[in-house]
Design an enzyme around this catalytic site. Structure first.
Site, mmCIF file in Angstrom:
data_model
loop_
_atom_site.group_PDB
_atom_site.id
_atom_site.type_symbol
_atom_site.label_atom_id
_atom_site.label_comp_id
_atom_site.label_asym_id
_atom_site.label_seq_id
_atom_site.Cartn_x
_atom_site.Cartn_y
_atom_site.Cartn_z
ATOM 1 N N ASP A 181 36.221 47.078 47.409
ATOM 2 C CA ASP A 181 37.509 47.779 47.475
ATOM 3 C C ASP A 181 37.650 47.905 49.007
ATOM 4 O O ASP A 181 36.987 48.551 49.744
ATOM 5 C CB ASP A 181 37.216 49.162 47.142
ATOM 6 C CG ASP A 181 36.836 49.246 45.746
ATOM 7 O OD1 ASP A 181 36.480 48.543 44.878
ATOM 8 O OD2 ASP A 181 36.824 50.610 45.015
ATOM 9 N N LYS A 217 44.280 50.727 44.364
ATOM 10 C CA LYS A 217 43.473 52.114 44.291
ATOM 11 C C LYS A 217 44.277 53.073 45.235
ATOM 12 O O LYS A 217 44.791 52.585 46.436
ATOM 13 C CB LYS A 217 42.396 51.571 44.626
ATOM 14 C CG LYS A 217 41.153 52.837 44.688
ATOM 15 C CD LYS A 217 39.773 52.303 45.095
ATOM 16 C CE LYS A 217 38.885 53.499 45.619
ATOM 17 N NZ LYS A 217 37.636 53.221 46.158
ATOM 18 N N LYS A 261 43.439 51.961 39.963
ATOM 19 C CA LYS A 261 42.099 53.015 40.184
ATOM 20 C C LYS A 261 42.380 54.163 40.874
ATOM 21 O O LYS A 261 42.876 54.217 42.200
ATOM 22 C CB LYS A 261 40.975 52.202 41.051
ATOM 23 C CG LYS A 261 39.728 53.230 41.260
ATOM 24 C CD LYS A 261 38.846 52.229 42.071
ATOM 25 C CE LYS A 261 37.600 53.102 42.334
ATOM 26 N NZ LYS A 261 36.534 52.392 43.069
#
Length: 256
Positions: free
Chosen positions: A102, A165, A197
């Site tokens: 991430d 995300k 996400k």
């Protein structure tokens, strides 16, 4: 099973159970691994700092939870615009054995009008990932402006992101339904293979159900799976287990 219980069960299966605290230790990560193997089934992944990947891998293997993916973070949490450092961190994360990375998009640079560095940083980190899944954190709560949230999402997808995300969980405003609507709409327009996400701020099964509802409305009920949808959360798990009558009521928390 009630709709709320169904949402709780789904959210567990879609969760990246997270600890990204300055005081994290090997023992805290070991405990996280055990928590990820829940009475309602395993979470999709855990998300931890890179240095803890080896102990997490060892622990997950020991408890028979090899299917739980290990995610980590790079260029975190500030989303600096130094591409070389972001790439070095991402390569190191892959070398540690991460299944997923991430990375934080250079959102402040975008706010200052620089679109190029974000695109190039994501593109370079995707190359560094190889087969490892790349999720790009756009920090929607700081971008705030819907046009900037949209642009960061577009640039990330164009540069090769596997997921977009919302948040690091380190700023006052994290996942919101408004940001989810924008980001999921961009996915529907650009590439429905890209995942979404929401991270931080999802506290219970009812809120999880709201995010799932937005995804299903925009992309269809069949779209949502661990390959395309994750919740980034720490305190959410206990609340979901309580909804499923598998845990006591969670204590109030300020956590992610």
């Amino acid at each position: 099973m009630t709709d709320l219980k169904k949402a709780a069960q789904r959210a567990i299966e879609l969760m990246d159970l997270t600890t990204l605290n300055d005081d994290d230790t090997d023992q805290k990560v070991i405990d996280l691994c055990h928590k990820a193997k829940t009475p309602a089934g395993n979470t999709a992944a855990i998300c931890i700092y890179p240095r803890f990947i080896p102990i997490a891998r060892k622990t997950l293997d020991e408890i028979g939870a090899e299917d739980i993916q290990i995610a980590t973070v790079t260029n975190f949490p500030h989303g600096n615009d130094d591409i070389a450092i972001a790439v070095l961190e991402t390569r190191a994360a892959v070398a540690y054995g991460a299944d997923e990375v991430d990375v934080v998009f250079p959102y402040r640079a975008l706010m200052e009008g620089n679109e190029t560095v974000g695109f190039e940083l994501v593109k370079a980190c995707k190359e560094a990932c190889g087969e490892v899944l790349l999720k790009v954190i756009i920090e929607s709560g700081v971008l705030a402006d819907p046009a900037l949230i949209r642009r960061a999402s577009e640039l990330s997808i164009d540069a090769g992101a596997d997921f977009i995300k919302t948040s690091t969980g380190k700023v006052p405003v994290n996942a919101t339904l408004e940001a989810a609507e924008i980001m999921l709409t961009v996915i529907s327009e650009k590439n429905t293979q890209v995942g979404f996400k929401p991270a931080g701020g999802v506290r219970d099964a009812a809120q999880a159900a709201e995010f799932l509802g937005v995804a299903e409305r925009i992309l269809g009920a069949d779209w949502v799976s661990p390959r395309t949808f994750r919740f980034g959360a720490s305190s959410l798990l206990n609340s979901l287990l309580h909804t499923l009558e598998l845990a006591d009521a969670p204590k109030p928390t300020q956590g992610y």
